[in-house]
Design a protein around this motif. Structure first.
Motif, short mmCIF file in Angstrom:
data_model
loop_
_atom_site.label_atom_id
_atom_site.label_comp_id
_atom_site.label_asym_id
_atom_site.label_seq_id
_atom_site.Cartn_x
_atom_site.Cartn_y
_atom_site.Cartn_z
N ARG A 137 2.56 -15.54 0.89
CA ARG A 137 1.57 -15.12 1.91
C ARG A 137 1.01 -16.31 2.67
NH1 ARG A 137 -0.66 -11.69 -2.59
NH2 ARG A 137 0.46 -9.74 -2.38
N ASN A 138 0.84 -17.42 1.97
CA ASN A 138 0.31 -18.65 2.57
C ASN A 138 1.21 -19.10 3.72
OD1 ASN A 138 -0.67 -21.17 3.19
ND2 ASN A 138 -0.49 -21.97 1.12
N GLY A 139 2.52 -19.07 3.49
CA GLY A 139 3.48 -19.36 4.54
C GLY A 139 3.68 -20.82 4.89
N THR A 140 2.98 -21.74 4.25
CA THR A 140 3.11 -23.16 4.59
C THR A 140 3.92 -23.93 3.55
OG1 THR A 140 1.05 -23.68 3.48
CG2 THR A 140 0.93 -23.18 5.83
N ASN A 141 4.65 -23.23 2.71
CA ASN A 141 5.39 -23.86 1.63
C ASN A 141 6.81 -24.21 2.07
OD1 ASN A 141 3.37 -23.25 -0.56
ND2 ASN A 141 3.74 -21.23 0.27
N SER A 142 7.35 -25.27 1.49
CA SER A 142 8.76 -25.59 1.75
C SER A 142 9.61 -24.65 0.90
CB SER A 142 9.05 -27.04 1.41
OG SER A 142 8.95 -27.25 0.01
N LYS A 143 10.73 -24.23 1.47
CA LYS A 143 11.63 -23.30 0.78
C LYS A 143 13.02 -23.92 0.70
CE LYS A 143 9.11 -19.31 2.48
NZ LYS A 143 8.37 -19.59 3.68
N SER A 144 13.64 -23.77 -0.45
CA SER A 144 15.01 -24.26 -0.62
C SER A 144 15.80 -23.22 -1.39
CB SER A 144 15.01 -25.60 -1.35
OG SER A 144 14.41 -25.48 -2.61
N LEU A 145 17.12 -23.34 -1.32
CA LEU A 145 18.01 -22.40 -1.99
C LEU A 145 18.72 -23.08 -3.15
CD1 LEU A 145 19.72 -20.68 1.05
CD2 LEU A 145 17.95 -19.72 -0.41
N ILE A 146 19.03 -22.30 -4.17
CA ILE A 146 19.85 -22.76 -5.28
C ILE A 146 20.88 -21.67 -5.58
CG2 ILE A 146 19.96 -23.38 -7.71
CD1 ILE A 146 17.23 -24.53 -7.54
N THR A 176 31.17 -15.72 -10.24
CA THR A 176 29.89 -15.03 -10.07
C THR A 176 28.78 -16.07 -9.99
OG1 THR A 176 30.71 -13.12 -11.29
CG2 THR A 176 28.31 -13.36 -11.12
N PHE A 177 27.83 -15.85 -9.07
CA PHE A 177 26.71 -16.77 -8.93
C PHE A 177 25.43 -16.01 -8.64
CE2 PHE A 177 28.19 -16.25 -4.60
CZ PHE A 177 27.05 -16.28 -3.82
N THR A 178 24.32 -16.66 -8.94
CA THR A 178 23.01 -16.13 -8.56
C THR A 178 22.46 -17.05 -7.48
OG1 THR A 178 21.89 -17.39 -10.29
CG2 THR A 178 22.52 -15.13 -10.83
N ILE A 179 21.68 -16.46 -6.60
CA ILE A 179 21.04 -17.26 -5.55
C ILE A 179 19.54 -17.00 -5.62
CG2 ILE A 179 21.48 -15.50 -3.80
CD1 ILE A 179 21.72 -17.87 -1.77
N SER A 180 18.78 -18.08 -5.54
CA SER A 180 17.32 -18.00 -5.60
C SER A 180 16.72 -18.88 -4.52
CB SER A 180 16.81 -18.49 -6.96
OG SER A 180 17.36 -17.74 -8.00
N GLN A 181 15.54 -18.48 -4.08
CA GLN A 181 14.77 -19.31 -3.16
C GLN A 181 13.64 -19.93 -3.97
OE1 GLN A 181 12.30 -17.49 -0.01
NE2 GLN A 181 13.52 -18.75 1.38
N VAL A 182 13.50 -21.24 -3.85
CA VAL A 182 12.50 -21.99 -4.61
C VAL A 182 11.44 -22.51 -3.65
CG1 VAL A 182 12.12 -23.96 -6.13
CG2 VAL A 182 14.22 -22.63 -6.32
N LEU A 183 10.18 -22.31 -4.01
CA LEU A 183 9.07 -22.78 -3.19
C LEU A 183 8.61 -24.15 -3.65
CD1 LEU A 183 6.99 -19.49 -3.00
CD2 LEU A 183 8.56 -20.40 -1.29
N ASN A 184 8.40 -25.03 -2.71
CA ASN A 184 7.85 -26.37 -2.96
C ASN A 184 8.65 -27.18 -3.98
OD1 ASN A 184 5.78 -25.76 -1.14
ND2 ASN A 184 4.51 -24.91 -2.76
N GLY A 185 9.93 -26.87 -4.14
CA GLY A 185 10.77 -27.62 -5.07
C GLY A 185 10.45 -27.40 -6.53
N ASP A 186 9.64 -26.40 -6.85
CA ASP A 186 9.20 -26.14 -8.22
C ASP A 186 9.89 -24.88 -8.74
OD1 ASP A 186 7.85 -25.62 -10.60
OD2 ASP A 186 5.90 -26.23 -9.77
N LEU A 187 10.76 -25.00 -9.74
CA LEU A 187 11.52 -23.87 -10.26
C LEU A 187 10.64 -22.76 -10.84
CD1 LEU A 187 14.56 -25.69 -11.90
CD2 LEU A 187 14.51 -24.39 -9.77
#
Length: 125
Positions: free
Chosen positions: A13-22, A79-90
């Motif tokens: 909701r904050n919307g100012t976080n960095s997002k990355s994929l794994i 087979t793989f899983t994909i996740s979005q990680v906020l602020n580099g914190d798993l």
């Protein structure tokens, strides 16, 4: 349904976080992160039906397309899983799905591969 903590919901909701994929391939012990994902190449397609009219019992598999770089492993049928990680914190990870690679072809620039994968709904064809 996924259990998402209030803390993760508030971060979104904050919307100012960095997002990355794994992308995690457990059988290969391989994780692909943003450093190896071609910028803005991810495309997810989900639909109930491709027909003009809804047909009872008709359902389509979700499809994901993504371009990765510098991966030498053969990813076909993996087979793989994909996740979005906020602020580099798993701890702040949002699962986006589990997919099986249908196609993994090298692009004209031999450094890149395009992965095309489908979710488990494809097993019901």
């Amino acid at each position: 349904m996924l259990e998402i903590s209030e803390e993760v919901k508030n971060l979104y909701r904050n919307g100012t976080n960095s997002k990355s994929l794994i992308l995690q391939f457990p059988e290969l012990d391989l994780s692909i992160t943003n450093e190896k994902i071609y910028y803005e190449s991810m495309e997810i397609t989900e639909s109930i039906s491709e027909e003009d009219e809804l047909i009872f019992g008709d359902c389509n598999a979700a499809e994901i397309k993504i371009v990765v770089a510098d991966i030498e492993d053969d990813l076909n049928e993996q087979t793989f899983t994909i996740s979005q990680v906020l602020n580099g914190d798993l701890r702040y990870s949002m699962p986006l799905g589990t997919y099986k690679v249908k196609s993994c072809k090298r692009q004209s620039d031999r450094r890149f591969k395009q992965i095309i994968a489908y979710d488990d709904m494809s097993k019901l064809d």
